[in-house]
Motif scaffolding. Structure first.
Motif, PDB file in Angstrom:
ATOM      1  N   ASN A  96      -9.035  -2.724  19.553  1.00 49.53           N
ATOM      2  CA  ASN A  96     -10.444  -2.435  19.280  1.00 49.53           C
ATOM      3  C   ASN A  96     -10.594  -1.073  18.610  1.00 49.53           C
ATOM      4  OD1 ASN A  96     -12.451  -4.540  20.175  1.00 49.53           O
ATOM      5  ND2 ASN A  96     -11.084  -4.491  21.942  1.00 49.53           N
ATOM      6  N   GLN A  97      -9.769  -0.123  19.028  1.00 47.71           N
ATOM      7  CA  GLN A  97      -9.767   1.187  18.384  1.00 47.71           C
ATOM      8  C   GLN A  97      -9.345   1.045  16.924  1.00 47.71           C
ATOM      9  OE1 GLN A  97      -6.944   4.009  20.009  1.00 47.71           O
ATOM     10  NE2 GLN A  97      -8.009   5.749  19.088  1.00 47.71           N
ATOM     11  N   ALA A  98      -8.347   0.221  16.668  1.00 45.29           N
ATOM     12  CA  ALA A  98      -7.897   0.009  15.288  1.00 45.29           C
ATOM     13  C   ALA A  98      -9.033  -0.516  14.423  1.00 45.29           C
ATOM     14  CB  ALA A  98      -6.711  -0.959  15.270  1.00 45.29           C
ATOM     15  N   LEU A  99      -9.806  -1.455  14.962  1.00 45.62           N
ATOM     16  CA  LEU A  99     -10.948  -1.980  14.203  1.00 45.62           C
ATOM     17  C   LEU A  99     -11.966  -0.877  13.918  1.00 45.62           C
ATOM     18  CD1 LEU A  99     -11.661  -5.438  15.901  1.00 45.62           C
ATOM     19  CD2 LEU A  99     -10.616  -5.006  13.656  1.00 45.62           C
ATOM     20  N   ASP A 109      -9.436  14.758   0.374  1.00 45.69           N
ATOM     21  CA  ASP A 109      -8.313  13.830   0.193  1.00 45.69           C
ATOM     22  C   ASP A 109      -8.370  12.735   1.267  1.00 45.69           C
ATOM     23  OD1 ASP A 109      -7.692  15.416   2.375  1.00 45.69           O
ATOM     24  OD2 ASP A 109      -5.613  15.776   1.758  1.00 45.69           O
ATOM     25  N   GLU A 110      -9.567  12.194   1.446  1.00 52.95           N
ATOM     26  CA  GLU A 110      -9.815  11.204   2.500  1.00 52.95           C
ATOM     27  C   GLU A 110      -8.835  10.039   2.464  1.00 52.95           C
ATOM     28  OE1 GLU A 110     -13.418   8.245   4.019  1.00 52.95           O
ATOM     29  OE2 GLU A 110     -13.787   9.634   2.376  1.00 52.95           O
ATOM     30  N   ILE A 111      -8.551   9.512   1.287  1.00 48.53           N
ATOM     31  CA  ILE A 111      -7.657   8.357   1.194  1.00 48.53           C
ATOM     32  C   ILE A 111      -6.263   8.702   1.699  1.00 48.53           C
ATOM     33  CG2 ILE A 111      -6.914   8.762  -1.206  1.00 48.53           C
ATOM     34  CD1 ILE A 111      -7.659   5.333   0.414  1.00 48.53           C
ATOM     35  N   LEU A 112      -5.821   9.923   1.439  1.00 48.43           N
ATOM     36  CA  LEU A 112      -4.504  10.332   1.928  1.00 48.43           C
ATOM     37  C   LEU A 112      -4.521  10.508   3.443  1.00 48.43           C
ATOM     38  CD1 LEU A 112      -3.389  12.862  -0.845  1.00 48.43           C
ATOM     39  CD2 LEU A 112      -2.902  10.410  -0.655  1.00 48.43           C
ATOM     40  N   LYS A 113      -5.543  11.167   3.955  1.00 48.38           N
ATOM     41  CA  LYS A 113      -5.652  11.354   5.413  1.00 48.38           C
ATOM     42  C   LYS A 113      -5.697   9.993   6.117  1.00 48.38           C
ATOM     43  CE  LYS A 113      -6.744  16.003   5.904  1.00 48.38           C
ATOM     44  NZ  LYS A 113      -6.276  16.415   4.620  1.00 48.38           N
ATOM     45  N   ASN A 114      -6.467   9.067   5.560  1.00 50.62           N
ATOM     46  CA  ASN A 114      -6.541   7.729   6.147  1.00 50.62           C
ATOM     47  C   ASN A 114      -5.182   7.038   6.097  1.00 50.62           C
ATOM     48  OD1 ASN A 114      -9.252   8.024   6.710  1.00 50.62           O
ATOM     49  ND2 ASN A 114      -9.935   6.806   4.970  1.00 50.62           N
ATOM     50  N   SER A 115      -4.484   7.189   4.986  1.00 48.52           N
ATOM     51  CA  SER A 115      -3.159   6.565   4.852  1.00 48.52           C
ATOM     52  C   SER A 115      -2.189   7.118   5.889  1.00 48.52           C
ATOM     53  CB  SER A 115      -2.607   6.772   3.444  1.00 48.52           C
ATOM     54  OG  SER A 115      -3.414   6.104   2.499  1.00 48.52           O
ATOM     55  N   PHE A 116      -2.201   8.434   6.080  1.00 46.10           N
ATOM     56  CA  PHE A 116      -1.311   9.054   7.075  1.00 46.10           C
ATOM     57  C   PHE A 116      -1.669   8.564   8.482  1.00 46.10           C
ATOM     58  CE2 PHE A 116      -1.527  13.150   4.295  1.00 46.10           C
ATOM     59  CZ  PHE A 116      -0.842  12.527   3.276  1.00 46.10           C
ATOM     60  N   ALA A 117      -2.967   8.582   8.782  1.00 46.31           N
ATOM     61  CA  ALA A 117      -3.420   8.176  10.119  1.00 46.31           C
ATOM     62  C   ALA A 117      -3.120   6.700  10.372  1.00 46.31           C
ATOM     63  CB  ALA A 117      -4.908   8.454  10.281  1.00 46.31           C
ATOM     64  N   ASN A 118      -3.335   5.862   9.376  1.00 52.93           N
ATOM     65  CA  ASN A 118      -3.070   4.437   9.538  1.00 52.93           C
ATOM     66  C   ASN A 118      -1.586   4.183   9.770  1.00 52.93           C
ATOM     67  OD1 ASN A 118      -5.779   3.957   9.169  1.00 52.93           O
ATOM     68  ND2 ASN A 118      -5.569   3.212   7.075  1.00 52.93           N
ATOM     69  N   ALA A 158       0.596   6.268  11.070  1.00 51.27           N
ATOM     70  CA  ALA A 158       0.915   6.733  12.423  1.00 51.27           C
ATOM     71  C   ALA A 158       0.413   5.739  13.470  1.00 51.27           C
ATOM     72  CB  ALA A 158       0.307   8.111  12.665  1.00 51.27           C
ATOM     73  N   PHE A 159      -0.807   5.246  13.289  1.00 54.60           N
ATOM     74  CA  PHE A 159      -1.383   4.322  14.268  1.00 54.60           C
ATOM     75  C   PHE A 159      -0.620   3.002  14.303  1.00 54.60           C
ATOM     76  CE2 PHE A 159      -4.557   1.671  16.363  1.00 54.60           C
ATOM     77  CZ  PHE A 159      -4.968   2.518  17.383  1.00 54.60           C
ATOM     78  N   GLU A 160      -0.221   2.503  13.146  1.00 52.78           N
ATOM     79  CA  GLU A 160       0.561   1.262  13.123  1.00 52.78           C
ATOM     80  C   GLU A 160       1.863   1.432  13.898  1.00 52.78           C
ATOM     81  OE1 GLU A 160      -0.524  -1.680  12.128  1.00 52.78           O
ATOM     82  OE2 GLU A 160      -2.378  -0.738  11.471  1.00 52.78           O
ATOM     83  N   ASN A 161       2.502   2.572  13.749  1.00 52.22           N
ATOM     84  CA  ASN A 161       3.749   2.812  14.471  1.00 52.22           C
ATOM     85  C   ASN A 161       3.508   2.978  15.970  1.00 52.22           C
ATOM     86  OD1 ASN A 161       6.284   2.905  12.693  1.00 52.22           O
ATOM     87  ND2 ASN A 161       4.672   3.823  11.448  1.00 52.22           N
ATOM     88  N   ASN A 221       4.982  -1.348   7.287  1.00 48.90           N
ATOM     89  CA  ASN A 221       5.884  -1.408   6.138  1.00 48.90           C
ATOM     90  C   ASN A 221       5.104  -1.309   4.829  1.00 48.90           C
ATOM     91  OD1 ASN A 221       8.554  -1.842   4.917  1.00 48.90           O
ATOM     92  ND2 ASN A 221       7.642  -3.753   4.211  1.00 48.90           N
ATOM     93  N   TRP A 222       3.971  -2.033   4.744  1.00 53.63           N
ATOM     94  CA  TRP A 222       3.149  -1.971   3.530  1.00 53.63           C
ATOM     95  C   TRP A 222       2.654  -0.547   3.286  1.00 53.63           C
ATOM     96  CZ3 TRP A 222      -1.647  -0.548   1.876  1.00 53.63           C
ATOM     97  CH2 TRP A 222      -2.015  -0.999   0.604  1.00 53.63           C
ATOM     98  N   LEU A 223       2.184   0.096   4.340  1.00 54.26           N
ATOM     99  CA  LEU A 223       1.712   1.481   4.202  1.00 54.26           C
ATOM    100  C   LEU A 223       2.846   2.396   3.753  1.00 54.26           C
ATOM    101  CD1 LEU A 223      -0.499   1.549   7.388  1.00 54.26           C
ATOM    102  CD2 LEU A 223      -1.345   1.900   5.052  1.00 54.26           C
ATOM    103  N   ASN A 224       4.012   2.210   4.321  1.00 52.69           N
ATOM    104  CA  ASN A 224       5.170   3.025   3.973  1.00 52.69           C
ATOM    105  C   ASN A 224       5.559   2.837   2.510  1.00 52.69           C
ATOM    106  OD1 ASN A 224       7.470   4.742   4.558  1.00 52.69           O
ATOM    107  ND2 ASN A 224       8.707   2.882   4.544  1.00 52.69           N
TER     108      ASN A 224
END
Length: 170
Positions: free
Chosen positions: A22-25, A94-103, A105-108, A145-148
């Motif tokens: 739910n947090q991920a959503l 650099d919102e898109i980069l911050k989101n990419s990093f956070a996503n 980390a969260f996926e892992n 993997n896709w994010l990476n």
């Protein structure tokens, strides 16, 4: 460890995973609503939002099979935290980069949670829930993997858009 202690650990882990999804959503949906210049990310987020909704249903099914339910309080608390995280990134240039990093980390984090839950399921003989947990794990691994794989391309596109005068809106 006694069987009832393993069962208790499994139930807590399942409830935590339900709240985590739910947090991920609450993290992904606000990101998706702001994306303008990255259609490939929007498409992947839309796909993963659908997967995450399916993961929540799987977790609820496993809990119901054990005559348990999810924790509404945990769901609400982690959803609020996720929404605040997503909102905080909107202030960054650099919102898109911050989101990419956070996503990433969260996926892992989710991958680790599912691997742990599968270990508890094995220890307690909870075979009925293993298929659902394995499916959730595989979807999280695919997203991570896709994010990476795509982080460099996202960063390069960000730089090109920034060079061209694009605004902070992702």
């Amino acid at each position: 460890m006694a069987d009832n202690e393993i069962r208790d650990a499994f139930i807590v882990g399942l409830r935590n995973a339900h709240a985590m999804e739910n947090q991920a959503l609450s993290i992904m949906k606000p990101q998706l609503s702001r994306i303008e210049n990255y259609p490939e990310i929007a498409a992947k987020l839309e796909q993963h939002i659908r997967e995450t909704e399916g993961q929540i249903i799987r977790l609820e099914d496993v809990l119901e099979g054990l005559d348990e339910d999810h924790s509404t309080l945990k769901d609400m608390a982690l959803s609020f935290t996720g929404a605040m995280t997503a909102m905080g990134h909107t202030l960054a240039g650099d919102e898109i980069l911050k989101n990419s990093f956070a996503n990433f980390a969260f996926e892992n984090f989710e991958i680790a949670a599912y691997k742990s839950l599968l270990t508890v399921a094995d220890a307690g003989g909870f075979t009925a829930g293993k298929t659902a947990l394995q499916s959730n794990l595989e979807e999280e691994e695919a997203m991570a993997n896709w994010l990476n794989v795509n982080l460099a391309a996202v960063t390069q596109k960000f730089l090109l858009l920034r060079e061209g005068g694009a605004t902070a809106k992702i």
